[in-house]
Scaffold this motif. Structure first.
Motif, PDB file in Angstrom:
ATOM      1  N   PHE B  23      16.448  -1.363  10.903  1.00 44.02           N
ATOM      2  CA  PHE B  23      15.501  -1.348  12.253  1.00 44.02           C
ATOM      3  C   PHE B  23      16.650  -0.479  13.252  1.00 44.02           C
ATOM      4  O   PHE B  23      17.663  -0.616  13.490  1.00 44.02           O
ATOM      5  CB  PHE B  23      15.393  -2.646  12.994  1.00 44.02           C
ATOM      6  CG  PHE B  23      14.899  -2.614  14.069  1.00 44.02           C
ATOM      7  CD1 PHE B  23      13.566  -2.110  14.420  1.00 44.02           C
ATOM      8  CD2 PHE B  23      15.370  -3.167  15.281  1.00 44.02           C
ATOM      9  CE1 PHE B  23      12.889  -2.359  15.667  1.00 44.02           C
ATOM     10  CE2 PHE B  23      14.834  -3.277  16.571  1.00 44.02           C
ATOM     11  CZ  PHE B  23      13.500  -2.665  16.636  1.00 44.02           C
ATOM     12  N   PRO B  25      16.270   0.167  16.907  1.00 45.40           N
ATOM     13  CA  PRO B  25      15.865  -0.253  18.230  1.00 45.40           C
ATOM     14  C   PRO B  25      15.648   0.844  19.187  1.00 45.40           C
ATOM     15  O   PRO B  25      14.641   0.654  20.120  1.00 45.40           O
ATOM     16  CB  PRO B  25      17.121  -1.214  18.806  1.00 45.40           C
ATOM     17  CG  PRO B  25      18.371  -0.522  17.912  1.00 45.40           C
ATOM     18  CD  PRO B  25      17.855   0.102  16.638  1.00 45.40           C
ATOM     19  N   SER B  26      16.126   2.100  19.133  1.00 40.60           N
ATOM     20  CA  SER B  26      15.738   3.147  20.109  1.00 40.60           C
ATOM     21  C   SER B  26      14.345   3.741  19.661  1.00 40.60           C
ATOM     22  O   SER B  26      13.526   3.790  20.566  1.00 40.60           O
ATOM     23  CB  SER B  26      16.584   4.036  20.027  1.00 40.60           C
ATOM     24  OG  SER B  26      18.021   3.908  20.118  1.00 40.60           O
ATOM     25  N   SER B  27      13.907   3.918  18.504  1.00 40.96           N
ATOM     26  CA  SER B  27      12.513   4.352  18.298  1.00 40.96           C
ATOM     27  C   SER B  27      11.519   3.214  17.849  1.00 40.96           C
ATOM     28  O   SER B  27      10.382   3.670  17.880  1.00 40.96           O
ATOM     29  CB  SER B  27      12.724   5.259  17.266  1.00 40.96           C
ATOM     30  OG  SER B  27      13.044   4.680  15.944  1.00 40.96           O
ATOM     31  N   GLY B  28      11.991   1.972  17.463  1.00 42.35           N
ATOM     32  CA  GLY B  28      11.274   1.082  17.170  1.00 42.35           C
ATOM     33  C   GLY B  28      10.781   1.079  15.780  1.00 42.35           C
ATOM     34  O   GLY B  28       9.921   0.415  15.104  1.00 42.35           O
ATOM     35  N   GLU B  29      11.431   2.074  15.083  1.00 39.03           N
ATOM     36  CA  GLU B  29      10.871   2.195  13.628  1.00 39.03           C
ATOM     37  C   GLU B  29      11.755   1.382  12.904  1.00 39.03           C
ATOM     38  O   GLU B  29      12.941   1.109  12.942  1.00 39.03           O
ATOM     39  CB  GLU B  29      11.261   3.853  13.218  1.00 39.03           C
ATOM     40  CG  GLU B  29      10.354   4.677  13.688  1.00 39.03           C
ATOM     41  CD  GLU B  29      10.570   6.183  13.563  1.00 39.03           C
ATOM     42  OE1 GLU B  29      10.000   7.009  13.198  1.00 39.03           O
ATOM     43  OE2 GLU B  29      11.887   6.492  13.637  1.00 39.03           O
ATOM     44  N   SER B  30      11.206   0.912  11.552  1.00 34.27           N
ATOM     45  CA  SER B  30      11.621   0.094  10.551  1.00 34.27           C
ATOM     46  C   SER B  30      11.478   0.952   9.079  1.00 34.27           C
ATOM     47  O   SER B  30      10.328   1.378   8.841  1.00 34.27           O
ATOM     48  CB  SER B  30      11.403  -1.319  10.506  1.00 34.27           C
ATOM     49  OG  SER B  30       9.759  -1.372  10.695  1.00 34.27           O
TER      50      SER B  30
END
Lengths: 348, 91
Positions: B23, B25-30
Motif C-alpha cells: 500500500f 499511502p501517498s497515492s492510495g494505490e495498492s
C-alpha cells in the motif's frame, strides 16, 4: 452530562447515483459527540430518497428552487422557522449557495445560523474566475476560458490542445477530442446549466480530492485528502481511500490561509506527470464523500455546526490513512401516502 | 554489471503486509506481489544492493543468473513506474 440538542436544517437529500451531500452530512451530525440533533430535511423534489429516511431525518419541508429567487426561499424558511426553530442550516448544493449567502443576515435575525463562504470567496472561486484565482493566490490552475456563444468555440479552442474539458458553470464536465464534440458538449451543458461554459486544458494525471473546513480567519480546522478508487460513468466516486501526502495538505492549508476560507469545501486536484498538483476546481461546500472524513476521525459537519454557533473548535491534527469508503445502493419501501403527503403539502 | 551495484530504496512510507499486499499511502494505490516479489521488496527495504539480491535469489532458488538479472530488472522497473522506489536512490 446531557448534550445540547440543536435543530439543524440540511439540504441535498438526493442520495442517488449523483449523490448530494445531505445524507452523509446528517449521518455525521447524528454521530456528533458534542451535541444531539433534530434534523429538518429541506428538499426540492418528492423523490429525493432522504425524505423517506425517517431514522435520519425527523421532518421534511420542500423549499423552492434557487431559480425562484431568494425572496421566495426566505418566505419558505421563515415559515419553516416558525414551526421548527432551527439553530442552523447547512446548504449543500452549489446552485443554492448564492441565495443562502445573500440571506445570511436575514436568517440570523430569525435565529438561523449558517457557516458559509463570503460572497467574495464564493464568486472568486467560480470556474469562470479560476485563472485569476490561481494568479491571486499563487496556486497552479489549468488554463481555462469562458465561452458564451457557439461560434466562439472554434476561436478559443485554437488556443488549446485536444482533448479539452468542456465544463458547466456549476456541474457537468465532458472530455472532447475535436470541435464537433466540443460544440455538442456546449449545447448539451448550456441547455441544462446555462451560460457560460468553460473550456479547460485537460491535465493528464491522477485525480485527488481534499475536503476541509476553514474557520474564516485563515486557520485549517480539518483537511482530509482522498483518491477515488471506483468512479461511476458520470465521474462520481463510488469508492475512495484516505491518503497521506504532505504537499497536498500543505497546498490545502495554504489555500485556507490565503483566502481565509470560511466553511466546508472540496478541492479537486490533478497530480500531473511532473508530480505537481494542479487545482481544477473548488467546490464551496461539503462534498458527498464527507463521511470518509468522519470515518477517519475528522467530523467536519460537527465542527462546522460548532463554528457556526460560536462554540470552541479545536483543529483536527490527524486522521486514519488507508481507510476506504465504498458506496452501495439500497431499495427502500415507501408507502404511497408518504409520497402523496410530500407531493401535495410539501411537508412530511 | 555497474547497474547491479545500485541500491534501489523502497520509499519509507510504503507498507508491505505478510500477505504480499503493498500500500502506497501517498497515492492510495495498492498492489499484490507474490512471495518472491515480497522477498525482493523486503530486501530492497533493507537497502541491499541489487547485485546482492540477485546472488541471494540464485543461492535460494533453482534458476540461473541471466534469468534473475532480467526478471529483477523488470521488477524494479515496475516498482519505479508505480512510484514505489525513492527518487533519491543511492548509487
Amino acid at each position: 452530562m446531557k448534550k445540547t440538542k440543536y435543530t439543524i436544517g440540511v439540504t441535498a437529500l438526493n442520495a442517488i447515483d449523483n449523490p448530494g451531500p445531505g445524507i452523509p452530512v446528517i449521518r455525521a451530525l447524528r454521530e456528533s459527540e458534542s451535541f444531539d440533533v433534530r434534523i429538518i430535511g429541506l428538499s426540492y423534489e418528492s423523490l429525493e430518497p432522504g425524505i423517506y429516511m425517517h431514522e435520519l431525518v425527523d421532518k421534511v419541508y420542500q423549499i423552492p428552487y434557487p431559480s425562484a429567487g431568494t425572496e421566495l426561499l426566505f418566505e419558505r424558511l421563515e415559515y419553516i422557522q416558525q414551526q421548527e426553530k432551527m439553530d442552523i442550516v447547512i446548504p449543500n448544493f452549489d446552485a443554492e449557495l448564492y441565495s443562502f449567502i445573500k440571506l445570511e443576515p436575514k436568517l440570523k435575525k430569525l435565529g438561523i445560523h449558517t457557516f458559509l463562504p463570503t460572497l467574495e470567496q464564493f464568486e472568486e472561486r467560480l470556474k469562470v474566475n479560476l485563472p485569476e484565482f490561481g494568479e491571486k493566490y499563487d496556486i497552479p490552475v489549468p488554463k481555462s476560458e469562458a465561452v458564451y456563444e457557439t461560434r466562439k468555440i472554434a476561436e478559443i479552442a485554437r488556443e488549446f490542445e485536444w482533448p479539452v474539458l468542456v465544463k458547466g458553470k456549476y456541474y457537468d464536465a465532458k472530455v472532447v477530442y475535436n470541435l464537433e464534440q466540443a460544440t455538442m458538449a456546449f449545447n448539451t451543458i448550456t441547455s441544462k446549466w446555462g451560460l457560460p461554459i468553460i473550456i479547460q486544458e485537460f491535465i493528464h494525471g491522477t485525480e485527488f480530492n481534499v475536503t476541509g473546513l476553514g474557520d474564516g480567519k485563515g486557520n485549517t480546522i480539518a483537511a482530509v485528502p482522498m483518491r477515488k478508487q471506483y468512479i461511476t460513468d458520470i465521474g462520481k466516486a463510488w469508492g475512495g481511500i484516505a491518503v497521506s501526502d504532505d504537499r497536498l495538505l500543505e497546498l490545502t492549508r495554504s489555500f485556507i490561509a490565503k483566502t481565509k476560507w470560511r466553511g466546508g469545501f472540496e478541492l479537486e486536484l490533478m497530480k500531473n506527470k511532473e508530480g505537481e498538483y494542479v487545482l481544477l476546481e473548488i467546490n464551496p461546500r461539503i462534498p458527498a464523500w464527507i463521511y470518509l472524513a468522519v470515518g477517519v476521525g475528522q467530523n467536519i459537519p460537527e465542527a462546522l455546526v460548532n463554528l457556526a454557533l460560536g462554540n470552541e473548535v479545536k483543529p483536527f491534527e490527524k486522521y486514519d490513512i488507508g481507510k476506504m469508503f465504498i458506496r452501495y445502493s439500497w431499495d427502500m419501501m415507501v408507502d404511497l401516502s408518504e409520497f402523496e403527503k410530500i407531493s401535495t403539502t410539501g411537508e412530511l | 554489471m555497474q547497474q547491479n551495484q545500485n541500491v534501489m530504496k523502497i520509499k519509507k512510507n510504503i507498507a508491505i503486509s505478510d500477505s504480499g499486499f503493498v500500500f502506497n499511502p501517498s497515492s492510495g494505490e495498492s498492489f499484490s506481489v507474490n512471495p518472491i516479489g515480497m522477498e525482493i521488496m523486503e530486501l530492497l527495504k533493507k537497502e541491499m544492493p541489487t547485485q546482492d539480491i540477485s546472488n541471494h535469489i540464485l543461492e535460494n532458488y533453482e534458476t540461473d543468473a541471466p534469468t534473475i538479472d532480467k526478471d529483477l530488472y523488470d521488477f524494479i522497473t515496475m516498482l519505479k513506474q508505480y512510484g514505489l522506489i525513492d527518487d533519491n536512490e543511492k548509487d
